[in-house]
Scaffold this active site. Structure first.
Site, PDB file in Angstrom:
ATOM      1  N   ASP A   1       0.798  -1.227   0.000  1.00  0.00           N
ATOM      2  CA  ASP A   1       0.000   0.000   0.000  1.00  0.00           C
ATOM      3  C   ASP A   1       0.833   1.281   0.000  1.00  0.00           C
ATOM      4  O   ASP A   1       1.992   1.296   0.423  1.00  0.00           O
ATOM      5  CB  ASP A   1      -0.884   0.033   1.253  1.00  0.00           C
ATOM      6  CG  ASP A   1      -2.042  -0.961   1.188  1.00  0.00           C
ATOM      7  OD1 ASP A   1      -2.019  -1.846   0.308  1.00  0.00           O
ATOM      8  OD2 ASP A   1      -2.951  -0.847   2.030  1.00  0.00           O
TER       9      ASP A   1
ATOM     10  N   HIS B   1       3.781  -2.145   3.124  1.00  0.00           N
ATOM     11  CA  HIS B   1       3.743  -0.777   2.581  1.00  0.00           C
ATOM     12  C   HIS B   1       5.052  -0.438   1.874  1.00  0.00           C
ATOM     13  O   HIS B   1       6.127  -0.622   2.458  1.00  0.00           O
ATOM     14  CB  HIS B   1       3.526   0.249   3.703  1.00  0.00           C
ATOM     15  CG  HIS B   1       2.149   0.207   4.299  1.00  0.00           C
ATOM     16  ND1 HIS B   1       1.773  -0.753   5.213  1.00  0.00           N
ATOM     17  CD2 HIS B   1       1.061   0.987   4.096  1.00  0.00           C
ATOM     18  CE1 HIS B   1       0.502  -0.538   5.553  1.00  0.00           C
ATOM     19  NE2 HIS B   1       0.046   0.510   4.891  1.00  0.00           N
TER      20      HIS B   1
HETATM   21 ZN   LIG Z   1      -2.853   3.332   3.065  1.00  0.00          ZN
END
Ligand SMILES: [Zn+2]
Length: 275
Positions: free
Chosen positions: A73, A219
């Site tokens: 992400d 992430h």
């Molecule tokens: Zn996010």
């Protein structure tokens, strides 16, 4: 809405029942709020917390598909994303990148590289507002539409999956996703790698009880840094990919999982998947 209408109707017809009507509305609001604050809940609509079972004929059984989905992400990130792509290539793994629309507008070449290297881009809203779950119907729809436009402009692709910022939602999201033909995806487990700089601890969170069908969250954007200064994902990913290989689990895109599930027949792509 129907419940609110019914409550008003009850109070009009039987005014003395107002405490019951009010209680029903309050409980309804609490349930909706709890559902929105709990990323993995199915209360507000279909939400993938696991992959759908793979197609019949695949090497694994439907109950234990031999694949997981790595989802990454908050990118694309000019320092991290290309190195993540190299690591995935080295292990012949595919991932789904839930990109932020305005970051795609800033780094369209990175978005194109993600797709060119056979990964998938998902919609993670245009601005990644922390107050996304407080937006009204129009604001929610605009965040989604602008991100779809950014993805399309950079890559020519139409995203099929959506993840809310921090997983927080409200009841306006599901209708907007349905109109945009997007499936909500949360995760099976995450490593909290935006706040935890320990690669060991992040890896442990992701691999404890790891099994086929899991959706893992990492992430490339907003990544915490390890003591040596590198983004946590860059230290976690090689070890995670080795752990997957040892467990004979492939890493596939969400789109590939959806295609397998559609081949399988009975699982409707938009019906959600039981956790
Ligand atoms: Zn996010």
């Amino acid at each position: 809405m129907a419940l609110h209408g019914a409550a008003i109707g009850v109070v009009l017809v039987r005014p003395q029942w107002w405490p019951w009507a009010l209680s029903a509305v309050v409980v309804d609001q609490l349930v909706l709020t709890a559902g929105g604050l709990w990323p993995r809940s199915h209360l507000l609509g279909p939400n993938w917390t696991h992959l759908p079972p793979l197609a019949a004929g695949a090497p694994a059984t439907a109950a234990a598909p031999a694949a997981v989905a790595i989802t990454i992400d908050d990118g694309p990130d000019p320092e991290v994303t290309s190195r993540v792509l190299d690591l995935l290539d080295e292990h012949n793994a595919r991932a789904t990148f839930f990109c932020i629309g305005e970051r795609i507008d800033r780094h369209p070449a990175l978005a194109r590289a993600i797709v060119a290297r056979q990964h998938e881009i998902g919609n993670h809203t245009y601005r990644h507002l922390m107050r996304f779950s407080l937006l009204g119907p129009r604001g929610v729809a605009q965040e989604i539409a602008r991100a779809q436009e950014a993805i399309g402009a950079a890559t020519g692709e139409v995203a099929r999956f959506f993840r809310a910022p921090a997983g927080l939602r409200n009841p306006f999201l599901e209708p907007a996703l349905t109109r945009a033909n997007l499936q909500l995806v949360s995760w099976t487990r995450r490593g909290f790698d935006t706040v935890n700089g320990s690669a060991e601890r992040v890896l442990e969170s992701l691999t404890r009880h790891l099994r086929g069908g899991d959706i893992l969250l990492l992430h490339d954007g907003h990544a915490a840094r390890t003591p040596s200064g590198s983004a946590v994902i860059l230290e976690v990913l090689p070890r995670l990919l080795r752990a997957l290989a040892a467990a004979q689990l492939a890493s596939i895109t969400l789109r590939a999982a959806l295609a397998h599930a559609s081949d399988c027949g009975p699982v409707s792509p938009l019906s959600g998947v039981p956790s």
